[in-house]
Each structure stands twice: as structure tokens, then as C-alpha cells.
Design a protein around this motif. Structure first.
Motif, PDB file in Angstrom:
ATOM      1  N   TYR A   3       2.228  -3.922   7.950  1.00 57.49           N
ATOM      2  CA  TYR A   3       2.249  -4.115   6.503  1.00 57.49           C
ATOM      3  C   TYR A   3       3.591  -4.739   6.168  1.00 57.49           C
ATOM      4  O   TYR A   3       4.623  -4.083   6.183  1.00 57.49           O
ATOM      5  CB  TYR A   3       2.085  -2.772   5.794  1.00 57.49           C
ATOM      6  CG  TYR A   3       1.875  -2.893   4.300  1.00 57.49           C
ATOM      7  CD1 TYR A   3       0.583  -3.049   3.791  1.00 57.49           C
ATOM      8  CD2 TYR A   3       2.933  -2.847   3.414  1.00 57.49           C
ATOM      9  CE1 TYR A   3       0.376  -3.154   2.417  1.00 57.49           C
ATOM     10  CE2 TYR A   3       2.733  -2.946   2.050  1.00 57.49           C
ATOM     11  CZ  TYR A   3       1.445  -3.094   1.564  1.00 57.49           C
ATOM     12  OH  TYR A   3       1.237  -3.192   0.206  1.00 57.49           O
ATOM     13  N   GLU A 172      -4.919   1.514   1.370  1.00 60.26           N
ATOM     14  CA  GLU A 172      -5.817   1.768   0.241  1.00 60.26           C
ATOM     15  C   GLU A 172      -6.011   3.266   0.023  1.00 60.26           C
ATOM     16  O   GLU A 172      -6.009   3.749  -1.113  1.00 60.26           O
ATOM     17  CB  GLU A 172      -7.179   1.096   0.474  1.00 60.26           C
ATOM     18  CG  GLU A 172      -7.162  -0.417   0.402  1.00 60.26           C
ATOM     19  CD  GLU A 172      -6.528  -1.069   1.620  1.00 60.26           C
ATOM     20  OE1 GLU A 172      -6.426  -0.386   2.687  1.00 60.26           O
ATOM     21  OE2 GLU A 172      -6.122  -2.235   1.534  1.00 60.26           O
ATOM     22  N   VAL A 175      -2.828   4.682  -1.382  1.00 57.55           N
ATOM     23  CA  VAL A 175      -2.729   4.335  -2.804  1.00 57.55           C
ATOM     24  C   VAL A 175      -3.561   5.312  -3.642  1.00 57.55           C
ATOM     25  O   VAL A 175      -3.094   5.832  -4.672  1.00 57.55           O
ATOM     26  CB  VAL A 175      -3.210   2.886  -3.054  1.00 57.55           C
ATOM     27  CG1 VAL A 175      -3.476   2.654  -4.531  1.00 57.55           C
ATOM     28  CG2 VAL A 175      -2.172   1.887  -2.545  1.00 57.55           C
ATOM     29  N   HIS A 212       3.278  -0.943  -3.016  1.00 58.33           N
ATOM     30  CA  HIS A 212       2.104  -1.710  -3.427  1.00 58.33           C
ATOM     31  C   HIS A 212       1.827  -1.500  -4.920  1.00 58.33           C
ATOM     32  O   HIS A 212       1.582  -2.461  -5.658  1.00 58.33           O
ATOM     33  CB  HIS A 212       0.895  -1.252  -2.598  1.00 58.33           C
ATOM     34  CG  HIS A 212      -0.390  -1.961  -2.912  1.00 58.33           C
ATOM     35  ND1 HIS A 212      -0.743  -3.144  -2.319  1.00 58.33           N
ATOM     36  CD2 HIS A 212      -1.384  -1.650  -3.782  1.00 58.33           C
ATOM     37  CE1 HIS A 212      -1.927  -3.533  -2.805  1.00 58.33           C
ATOM     38  NE2 HIS A 212      -2.326  -2.640  -3.683  1.00 58.33           N
ATOM     39  N   LEU A 213       1.896  -0.253  -5.368  1.00 62.32           N
ATOM     40  CA  LEU A 213       1.641   0.067  -6.770  1.00 62.32           C
ATOM     41  C   LEU A 213       2.743  -0.467  -7.679  1.00 62.32           C
ATOM     42  O   LEU A 213       2.478  -0.890  -8.808  1.00 62.32           O
ATOM     43  CB  LEU A 213       1.500   1.582  -6.951  1.00 62.32           C
ATOM     44  CG  LEU A 213       0.222   2.193  -6.362  1.00 62.32           C
ATOM     45  CD1 LEU A 213       0.326   3.710  -6.279  1.00 62.32           C
ATOM     46  CD2 LEU A 213      -0.997   1.795  -7.200  1.00 62.32           C
ATOM     47  N   ARG A 215       4.531  -3.171  -7.001  1.00 62.42           N
ATOM     48  CA  ARG A 215       4.329  -4.621  -7.017  1.00 62.42           C
ATOM     49  C   ARG A 215       3.252  -5.005  -8.023  1.00 62.42           C
ATOM     50  O   ARG A 215       3.379  -6.002  -8.742  1.00 62.42           O
ATOM     51  CB  ARG A 215       3.941  -5.101  -5.620  1.00 62.42           C
ATOM     52  CG  ARG A 215       3.768  -6.615  -5.491  1.00 62.42           C
ATOM     53  CD  ARG A 215       3.044  -6.965  -4.224  1.00 62.42           C
ATOM     54  NE  ARG A 215       1.680  -6.445  -4.251  1.00 62.42           N
ATOM     55  CZ  ARG A 215       0.876  -6.421  -3.190  1.00 62.42           C
ATOM     56  NH1 ARG A 215       1.312  -6.843  -2.023  1.00 62.42           N
ATOM     57  NH2 ARG A 215      -0.359  -5.957  -3.299  1.00 62.42           N
ATOM     58  N   ASP A 216       2.182  -4.200  -8.087  1.00 64.93           N
ATOM     59  CA  ASP A 216       1.086  -4.459  -9.027  1.00 64.93           C
ATOM     60  C   ASP A 216       1.356  -3.900 -10.425  1.00 64.93           C
ATOM     61  O   ASP A 216       0.482  -3.930 -11.284  1.00 64.93           O
ATOM     62  CB  ASP A 216      -0.216  -3.851  -8.483  1.00 64.93           C
ATOM     63  CG  ASP A 216      -0.721  -4.588  -7.257  1.00 64.93           C
ATOM     64  OD1 ASP A 216      -0.188  -5.687  -6.958  1.00 64.93           O
ATOM     65  OD2 ASP A 216      -1.643  -4.087  -6.596  1.00 64.93           O
ATOM     66  N   ARG A 217       2.578  -3.348 -10.603  1.00 65.40           N
ATOM     67  CA  ARG A 217       3.023  -2.827 -11.897  1.00 65.40           C
ATOM     68  C   ARG A 217       2.117  -1.715 -12.428  1.00 65.40           C
ATOM     69  O   ARG A 217       1.910  -1.571 -13.633  1.00 65.40           O
ATOM     70  CB  ARG A 217       3.158  -3.962 -12.922  1.00 65.40           C
ATOM     71  CG  ARG A 217       4.067  -5.092 -12.452  1.00 65.40           C
ATOM     72  CD  ARG A 217       4.307  -6.129 -13.527  1.00 65.40           C
ATOM     73  NE  ARG A 217       5.186  -5.624 -14.572  1.00 65.40           N
ATOM     74  CZ  ARG A 217       6.516  -5.548 -14.493  1.00 65.40           C
ATOM     75  NH1 ARG A 217       7.126  -5.931 -13.387  1.00 65.40           N
ATOM     76  NH2 ARG A 217       7.226  -5.100 -15.485  1.00 65.40           N
ATOM     77  N   GLN A 218       1.566  -0.924 -11.501  1.00 67.29           N
ATOM     78  CA  GLN A 218       0.774   0.242 -11.903  1.00 67.29           C
ATOM     79  C   GLN A 218       1.653   1.477 -12.050  1.00 67.29           C
ATOM     80  O   GLN A 218       1.326   2.405 -12.789  1.00 67.29           O
ATOM     81  CB  GLN A 218      -0.332   0.511 -10.884  1.00 67.29           C
ATOM     82  CG  GLN A 218      -1.389  -0.581 -10.807  1.00 67.29           C
ATOM     83  CD  GLN A 218      -2.522  -0.174  -9.889  1.00 67.29           C
ATOM     84  OE1 GLN A 218      -3.168   0.846 -10.091  1.00 67.29           O
ATOM     85  NE2 GLN A 218      -2.778  -0.984  -8.867  1.00 67.29           N
ATOM     86  N   ARG A 220       6.079   2.851 -11.793  1.00 67.00           N
ATOM     87  CA  ARG A 220       7.483   2.440 -11.740  1.00 67.00           C
ATOM     88  C   ARG A 220       8.318   3.609 -11.239  1.00 67.00           C
ATOM     89  O   ARG A 220       7.925   4.776 -11.376  1.00 67.00           O
ATOM     90  CB  ARG A 220       7.965   1.968 -13.106  1.00 67.00           C
ATOM     91  CG  ARG A 220       7.932   3.012 -14.197  1.00 67.00           C
ATOM     92  CD  ARG A 220       8.366   2.390 -15.504  1.00 67.00           C
ATOM     93  NE  ARG A 220       8.019   3.250 -16.634  1.00 67.00           N
ATOM     94  CZ  ARG A 220       7.936   2.824 -17.883  1.00 67.00           C
ATOM     95  NH1 ARG A 220       8.156   1.556 -18.162  1.00 67.00           N
ATOM     96  NH2 ARG A 220       7.615   3.652 -18.865  1.00 67.00           N
ATOM     97  N   LYS A 234       3.302   6.671 -13.710  1.00 71.36           N
ATOM     98  CA  LYS A 234       2.310   5.641 -14.029  1.00 71.36           C
ATOM     99  C   LYS A 234       2.741   4.889 -15.270  1.00 71.36           C
ATOM    100  O   LYS A 234       3.325   5.463 -16.184  1.00 71.36           O
ATOM    101  CB  LYS A 234       0.931   6.291 -14.263  1.00 71.36           C
ATOM    102  CG  LYS A 234       0.304   6.863 -13.012  1.00 71.36           C
ATOM    103  CD  LYS A 234      -1.104   7.370 -13.282  1.00 71.36           C
ATOM    104  CE  LYS A 234      -2.067   6.232 -13.526  1.00 71.36           C
ATOM    105  NZ  LYS A 234      -3.463   6.717 -13.686  1.00 71.36           N
ATOM    106  N   ARG A 235       2.426   3.582 -15.278  1.00 68.85           N
ATOM    107  CA  ARG A 235       2.747   2.783 -16.466  1.00 68.85           C
ATOM    108  C   ARG A 235       1.728   3.056 -17.553  1.00 68.85           C
ATOM    109  O   ARG A 235       0.574   3.242 -17.272  1.00 68.85           O
ATOM    110  CB  ARG A 235       2.745   1.299 -16.098  1.00 68.85           C
ATOM    111  CG  ARG A 235       3.953   0.902 -15.247  1.00 68.85           C
ATOM    112  CD  ARG A 235       3.925  -0.584 -14.992  1.00 68.85           C
ATOM    113  NE  ARG A 235       5.131  -1.022 -14.318  1.00 68.85           N
ATOM    114  CZ  ARG A 235       6.264  -1.308 -14.929  1.00 68.85           C
ATOM    115  NH1 ARG A 235       6.336  -1.200 -16.239  1.00 68.85           N
ATOM    116  NH2 ARG A 235       7.319  -1.701 -14.268  1.00 68.85           N
TER     117      ARG A 235
END
Length: 235
Positions: A3, A172, A175, A212-213, A215-218, A220, A234-235
């Protein structure tokens, strides 16, 4: 397990060194080599566990730091003390490299900002603009430090006997685990609370899941000040 993690903000070992100098609130003109070298080596050991990017160039700088540290630890004979004072400080070339690198980086950021500003001058049809969130101030080096601290806690708490089995956890699945854990904690919890196993590969996969989360802005990562606990929310 493979990864690749590559963040454009951090390009190499000098970035890591500048990050540590800032984090430890060190005077760049009077670097305490023992402390800085120790922190740097610990950091790249953790990065090697996580398989973050190529470590070759980081190891080269580590060797340079150790060499400078060794020179500064050498005893100076009383008669040679005056001569030693006139000689070049072994840290001088490193400081010059860091200052030059910092200047180049600032110049690159200024050029990028100028380019973005120029782009606004071209006429174009009106478009619907989405709300832009603030850039993350938390960086991957801070996250590696949090992972490093979590591993130290794991070593102290790890049971004397543990059954070792092959881990087949995917990014996955990791996550999904992280998101479920955050849900159970009302959307936020301490970084180290997301790691519920002593299995090294699963720990690494959980770390990758957090990246990963992010990067996907899910999610912070937040930290009130240096060395405080890191929280994932969580955002």
C-alpha cells in the motif's frame, strides 16, 4: 501486503528534519544533535514498519546526523581547545542545507500561489463553486509519531503469550472498522483507541485506513498542541 503512501507536501528527509526542528522547538542555528538524531532515527524506524515510501534517502541523512553527533561528542584536549573553537562547527553544513531547502520550498509555494492567482484572470463562463474546506494542518509525520507512541504502549501492554496467525485484513475492511469505531464513539476518539490488536500487520493496515480516510476527507486528525493526544474525528 502493498500500500503505497505518497503525500506531495512532504518530499523527503529534509522535510522530516525541518518538521522535527519545528515540533521540538529547536533553534536551527544551535541544533542539539543528540536529541534530534534520536527523534529522526525513531521516526524512520517507524516509517520502515509502515513501508512509507523509499527509505534509502532517509537513511543517508540519518548517517550524516550520526556522523555530526559523533564529532560533537569527541573529547577536546585542553591545549587544542582554542584551535577547536576556530574550526568549523560540524553542524554548519547541515544548517546551510536546511536553510537553503527552506528557501527553495518557500519560493516554490510563492510561485504556485502566483500561478493560481494568474489563472483567475482568464475569462470563463460562470460556474457553481463548491464550498472549500480549510486545508489540513495535521501532516503525515505527526501521524507517524502518534503511531510510534501507540506501538510503545503496545509493547508495555502486550501479553507474554500470544497466538500468532496469518492476517488477511484488507484496507477496505480496516476502513470499515475505523468508521464503525468512530460511530460507536459519537464520531471521534483517540488515535490509539482505533488499534485493538497486537498483530503488527493489522496495526499497519489500520494506520493505512486512517490515511485513506484522511485523503478522502472523511475524517481529520486533531491535536491541541505538540505532544498532546491525537484525536481522529469524522467530518
Amino acid at each position: 501486503m502493498s500500500y503505497e503512501v505518497k503525500l506531495s507536501v512532504y518530499e523527503g528527509p529534509l522535510d522530516l528534519l525541518l518538521h522535527l526542528i519545528k515540533r521540538l522547538e529547536i533553534d536551527i542555528y544551535d541544533i542539539p544533535m543528540k536529541e534530534l538524531t534520536s527523534q529522526y532515527v525513531e521516526h524512520i524506524e517507524t516509517m520502515s514498519i509502515l513501508q512509507l515510501d523509499e527509505l534509502g534517502e532517509y537513511l543517508v541523512l540519518a548517517a550524516t546526523l550520526i556522523e555530526i553527533k559523533s564529532k560533537m561528542l569527541l573529547p577536546v584536549h585542553e591545549e587544542l581547545e582554542e584551535v577547536a573553537e576556530e574550526e568549523e562547527d560540524p553542524r554548519e553544513s547541515l544548517v546551510e542545507r536546511l536553510l537553503r531547502y527552506e528557501q527553495y520550498k518557500k519560493a516554490a509555494l510563492q510561485l504556485e500561489a502566483s500561478y493560481e492567482e494568474e489563472r483567475q484572470h482568464f475569462a470563463k463562463l460562470p460556474t457553481v463553486m463548491e464550498a472549500v474546506e480549510e486545508e489540513e494542518t495535521f501532516n503525515v509525520f505527526d501521524l507517524v509519531t502518534a503511531f510510534q507512541n501507540m506501538l510503545k504502549k503496545q509493547v508495555k501492554q502486550e501479553p507474554k503469550k500470544a497466538r500468532v496467525g496469518r492476517s488477511s485484513v484488507t484496507v477496505e475492511e480496516a476502513v470499515a472498522h475505523v468508521l464503525a469505531k468512530l460511530e460507536r464513539h459519537d464520531g471521534a476518539c483517540r488515535f490509539d483507541e482505533l488499534f485493538e490488536t497486537y498483530d503488527r500487520s493489522q496495526l499497519v493496515m489500520t494506520f493505512f485506513a486512517i490515511l485513506h480516510l484522511m485523503r478522502d476527507r472523511q475524517v481529520r486528525a486533531t491535536q491541541q498542541r505538540n505532544f498532546d493526544e491525537v484525536y481522529i474525528e469524522k467530518r
